[in-house]
Design a protein around this motif. Structure first.
Motif, PDB file in Angstrom:
ATOM      1  N   TYR A  37       0.833  -1.200   0.000  1.00 67.71           N
ATOM      2  CA  TYR A  37       0.000   0.000   0.000  1.00 67.71           C
ATOM      3  C   TYR A  37       0.876   1.262   0.000  1.00 67.71           C
ATOM      4  O   TYR A  37       0.657   2.189  -0.786  1.00 67.71           O
ATOM      5  CB  TYR A  37      -0.926  -0.025   1.218  1.00 67.71           C
ATOM      6  N   ILE A  38       1.884   1.262   0.862  1.00 69.93           N
ATOM      7  CA  ILE A  38       2.798   2.406   0.947  1.00 69.93           C
ATOM      8  C   ILE A  38       3.534   2.589  -0.383  1.00 69.93           C
ATOM      9  O   ILE A  38       3.684   3.702  -0.883  1.00 69.93           O
ATOM     10  CB  ILE A  38       3.784   2.245   2.126  1.00 69.93           C
ATOM     11  N   ASN A  39       3.967   1.474  -0.969  1.00 67.73           N
ATOM     12  CA  ASN A  39       4.661   1.507  -2.253  1.00 67.73           C
ATOM     13  C   ASN A  39       3.777   2.137  -3.334  1.00 67.73           C
ATOM     14  O   ASN A  39       4.232   2.964  -4.131  1.00 67.73           O
ATOM     15  CB  ASN A  39       5.085   0.086  -2.643  1.00 67.73           C
ATOM     16  N   ALA A  40       2.499   1.760  -3.347  1.00 70.77           N
ATOM     17  CA  ALA A  40       1.563   2.308  -4.336  1.00 70.77           C
ATOM     18  C   ALA A  40       1.399   3.820  -4.137  1.00 70.77           C
ATOM     19  O   ALA A  40       1.394   4.589  -5.101  1.00 70.77           O
ATOM     20  CB  ALA A  40       0.213   1.601  -4.234  1.00 70.77           C
ATOM     21  N   LEU A  41       1.295   4.251  -2.870  1.00 75.16           N
ATOM     22  CA  LEU A  41       1.166   5.691  -2.588  1.00 75.16           C
ATOM     23  C   LEU A  41       2.435   6.446  -2.966  1.00 75.16           C
ATOM     24  O   LEU A  41       2.371   7.550  -3.523  1.00 75.16           O
ATOM     25  CB  LEU A  41       0.857   5.915  -1.108  1.00 75.16           C
ATOM     26  N   GLU A  42       3.597   5.848  -2.668  1.00 79.44           N
ATOM     27  CA  GLU A  42       4.868   6.493  -3.016  1.00 79.44           C
ATOM     28  C   GLU A  42       4.998   6.666  -4.525  1.00 79.44           C
ATOM     29  O   GLU A  42       5.471   7.683  -5.012  1.00 79.44           O
ATOM     30  CB  GLU A  42       6.048   5.689  -2.464  1.00 79.44           C
ATOM     31  N   ARG A  43       4.569   5.646  -5.273  1.00 82.02           N
ATOM     32  CA  ARG A  43       4.614   5.743  -6.744  1.00 82.02           C
ATOM     33  C   ARG A  43       3.716   6.857  -7.233  1.00 82.02           C
ATOM     34  O   ARG A  43       4.076   7.628  -8.122  1.00 82.02           O
ATOM     35  CB  ARG A  43       4.157   4.421  -7.383  1.00 82.02           C
ATOM     36  N   LEU A  44       2.511   6.923  -6.660  1.00 82.40           N
ATOM     37  CA  LEU A  44       1.562   7.967  -7.046  1.00 82.40           C
ATOM     38  C   LEU A  44       2.138   9.348  -6.735  1.00 82.40           C
ATOM     39  O   LEU A  44       2.128  10.246  -7.580  1.00 82.40           O
ATOM     40  CB  LEU A  44       0.233   7.766  -6.304  1.00 82.40           C
ATOM     41  N   ASN A  45       2.679   9.504  -5.537  1.00 85.45           N
ATOM     42  CA  ASN A  45       3.274  10.786  -5.135  1.00 85.45           C
ATOM     43  C   ASN A  45       4.476  11.146  -6.009  1.00 85.45           C
ATOM     44  O   ASN A  45       4.654  12.309  -6.380  1.00 85.45           O
ATOM     45  CB  ASN A  45       3.693  10.749  -3.663  1.00 85.45           C
ATOM     46  N   ALA A  46       5.297  10.132  -6.326  1.00 83.71           N
ATOM     47  CA  ALA A  46       6.483  10.383  -7.154  1.00 83.71           C
ATOM     48  C   ALA A  46       6.089  10.926  -8.525  1.00 83.71           C
ATOM     49  O   ALA A  46       6.716  11.854  -9.035  1.00 83.71           O
ATOM     50  CB  ALA A  46       7.315   9.113  -7.299  1.00 83.71           C
ATOM     51  N   THR A  47       5.035  10.359  -9.124  1.00 84.03           N
ATOM     52  CA  THR A  47       4.644  10.830 -10.460  1.00 84.03           C
ATOM     53  C   THR A  47       4.095  12.257 -10.389  1.00 84.03           C
ATOM     54  O   THR A  47       4.190  13.007 -11.351  1.00 84.03           O
ATOM     55  CB  THR A  47       3.602   9.904 -11.126  1.00 84.03           C
ATOM     56  N   MET A  48       3.543  12.640  -9.236  1.00 90.17           N
ATOM     57  CA  MET A  48       2.993  13.996  -9.106  1.00 90.17           C
ATOM     58  C   MET A  48       4.047  15.024  -8.699  1.00 90.17           C
ATOM     59  O   MET A  48       4.021  16.157  -9.153  1.00 90.17           O
ATOM     60  CB  MET A  48       1.853  14.001  -8.083  1.00 90.17           C
ATOM     61  N   TRP A  49       4.976  14.623  -7.815  1.00 89.68           N
ATOM     62  CA  TRP A  49       5.858  15.619  -7.185  1.00 89.68           C
ATOM     63  C   TRP A  49       7.326  15.532  -7.586  1.00 89.68           C
ATOM     64  O   TRP A  49       8.059  16.504  -7.438  1.00 89.68           O
ATOM     65  CB  TRP A  49       5.778  15.523  -5.656  1.00 89.68           C
ATOM     66  N   GLU A  50       7.788  14.360  -8.032  1.00 86.27           N
ATOM     67  CA  GLU A  50       9.213  14.214  -8.334  1.00 86.27           C
ATOM     68  C   GLU A  50       9.475  14.387  -9.826  1.00 86.27           C
ATOM     69  O   GLU A  50       8.636  14.010 -10.650  1.00 86.27           O
ATOM     70  CB  GLU A  50       9.724  12.834  -7.891  1.00 86.27           C
ATOM     71  N   SER A  51      10.654  14.884 -10.154  1.00 82.80           N
ATOM     72  CA  SER A  51      11.033  14.992 -11.568  1.00 82.80           C
ATOM     73  C   SER A  51      11.359  13.596 -12.106  1.00 82.80           C
ATOM     74  O   SER A  51      11.635  12.662 -11.345  1.00 82.80           O
ATOM     75  CB  SER A  51      12.263  15.887 -11.718  1.00 82.80           C
ATOM     76  N   ALA A  52      11.336  13.486 -13.431  1.00 85.47           N
ATOM     77  CA  ALA A  52      11.689  12.213 -14.080  1.00 85.47           C
ATOM     78  C   ALA A  52      13.103  11.784 -13.698  1.00 85.47           C
ATOM     79  O   ALA A  52      13.371  10.600 -13.490  1.00 85.47           O
ATOM     80  CB  ALA A  52      11.551  12.347 -15.589  1.00 85.47           C
ATOM     81  N   VAL A  53      14.006  12.754 -13.572  1.00 87.15           N
ATOM     82  CA  VAL A  53      15.403  12.453 -13.201  1.00 87.15           C
ATOM     83  C   VAL A  53      15.446  11.846 -11.799  1.00 87.15           C
ATOM     84  O   VAL A  53      16.146  10.856 -11.563  1.00 87.15           O
ATOM     85  CB  VAL A  53      16.286  13.730 -13.280  1.00 87.15           C
ATOM     86  N   ASP A  54      14.690  12.421 -10.872  1.00 93.02           N
ATOM     87  CA  ASP A  54      14.646  11.883  -9.500  1.00 93.02           C
ATOM     88  C   ASP A  54      14.072  10.469  -9.480  1.00 93.02           C
ATOM     89  O   ASP A  54      14.583   9.598  -8.780  1.00 93.02           O
ATOM     90  CB  ASP A  54      13.817  12.788  -8.580  1.00 93.02           C
ATOM     91  N   ARG A  55      13.010  10.250 -10.248  1.00 94.31           N
ATOM     92  CA  ARG A  55      12.403   8.907 -10.301  1.00 94.31           C
ATOM     93  C   ARG A  55      13.393   7.888 -10.863  1.00 94.31           C
ATOM     94  O   ARG A  55      13.519   6.779 -10.347  1.00 94.31           O
ATOM     95  CB  ARG A  55      11.104   8.931 -11.127  1.00 94.31           C
ATOM     96  N   TYR A  56      14.121   8.306 -11.899  1.00 93.69           N
ATOM     97  CA  TYR A  56      15.146   7.438 -12.491  1.00 93.69           C
ATOM     98  C   TYR A  56      16.248   7.125 -11.470  1.00 93.69           C
ATOM     99  O   TYR A  56      16.636   5.964 -11.286  1.00 93.69           O
ATOM    100  CB  TYR A  56      15.747   8.100 -13.733  1.00 93.69           C
ATOM    101  N   ASN A  57      16.755   8.166 -10.795  1.00 91.09           N
ATOM    102  CA  ASN A  57      17.840   7.974  -9.823  1.00 91.09           C
ATOM    103  C   ASN A  57      17.407   7.090  -8.653  1.00 91.09           C
ATOM    104  O   ASN A  57      18.196   6.269  -8.174  1.00 91.09           O
ATOM    105  CB  ASN A  57      18.362   9.322  -9.318  1.00 91.09           C
ATOM    106  N   ASN A  58      16.163   7.252  -8.199  1.00 91.57           N
ATOM    107  CA  ASN A  58      15.653   6.396  -7.118  1.00 91.57           C
ATOM    108  C   ASN A  58      15.591   4.945  -7.559  1.00 91.57           C
ATOM    109  O   ASN A  58      15.949   4.040  -6.806  1.00 91.57           O
ATOM    110  CB  ASN A  58      14.268   6.873  -6.655  1.00 91.57           C
ATOM    111  N   MET A  59      15.143   4.717  -8.789  1.00 89.79           N
ATOM    112  CA  MET A  59      15.091   3.338  -9.297  1.00 89.79           C
ATOM    113  C   MET A  59      16.498   2.765  -9.410  1.00 89.79           C
ATOM    114  O   MET A  59      16.734   1.610  -9.035  1.00 89.79           O
ATOM    115  CB  MET A  59      14.387   3.276 -10.642  1.00 89.79           C
ATOM    116  N   LEU A  60      17.428   3.553  -9.902  1.00 90.52           N
ATOM    117  CA  LEU A  60      18.817   3.112 -10.050  1.00 90.52           C
ATOM    118  C   LEU A  60      19.412   2.729  -8.695  1.00 90.52           C
ATOM    119  O   LEU A  60      20.115   1.727  -8.567  1.00 90.52           O
ATOM    120  CB  LEU A  60      19.633   4.231 -10.700  1.00 90.52           C
TER     121      LEU A  60
END
Length: 196
Positions: free
Chosen positions: A138-161
């Motif tokens: 559940y937390i993971n799903a919320l974090e993903r939702l928040n990331a797409t709204m608030w984080e830049s694509a670069v930040d999302r990429y770096n977090n995945m890396l």
């Protein structure tokens, strides 16, 4: 006789639950059904009710839906020693909107809704493990939702890396781009800049 693959599941359960006895281990392993699935096969399709939760012993899977324009949107990518399912469909026992597909030849353990309920009675300590697992999902799903709204694509990429570096060796970049909510071209540009 337990095998090395069986021990992976028990190992991950024991990380969160103390005092699992040998008898408990036998009951847990008896409740799960082993499954070998070839690459590019669906274990769930839209309009089917999700009957199982899958533990990925070895392999890689994705869950995704296809929108009205025919575009795929990846919701989950799961590698070795992780879980995958459509929990909404699994718990509600209503039809799923998602595909779950293997991206590699995969070795899985699966448990059905009824068998999981029975296992809670047989090994009550397991309720704690699955409560933690479902909270994390559940937390993971919320974090993903928040990331797409608030984080830049670069930040999302770096977090995945940072969290899943091996995913880039095992999953096509077009799928990773979809998971990150960006175009493959944007992902290419980000990767080139990061490599400098």
């Amino acid at each position: 006789m337990t095998t090395a693959t069986d021990h992976k599941l028990i190992y991950y359960i024991k990380k969160w639950v103390d005092n699992i006895s040998e008898d408990d281990e036998k009951l847990i392993l008896a409740a799960f059904e082993p499954l070998s699935v070839k690459k590019k096969k669906d274990v769930l399709e839209p309009d089917e009710t999700c009957k199982y939760i899958y533990f990925v012993i070895k392999g890689c899977l994705r869950s995704y839906y296809v929108d009205a324009k025919g575009i795929e949107h990846i919701y989950q990518i799961r590698l070795d020693n992780s879980w995958i399912s459509d929990l909404e469909s699994f718990f509600s026992q209503r039809p799923s909107k998602y595909y779950i597909e293997t991206l590699e030849d995969s070795e899985l353990l699966r448990i059905s809704f009824d068998r999981l309920e029975q296992l809670y009675s047989e090994v009550p300590k397991l309720e704690r493990y699955f409560r933690i697992l479902f909270q994390k999902a559940y937390i993971n799903a919320l974090e993903r939702l928040n990331a797409t709204m608030w984080e830049s694509a670069v930040d999302r990429y770096n977090n995945m890396l940072k969290e899943h570096a091996d995913i880039f060796q095992r999953v096509p970049l077009v799928y990773i781009a979809s998971y990150l909510g960006i175009t493959p071209e944007s992902l290419s540009r980000i990767r080139k800049k990061s490599a400098k």
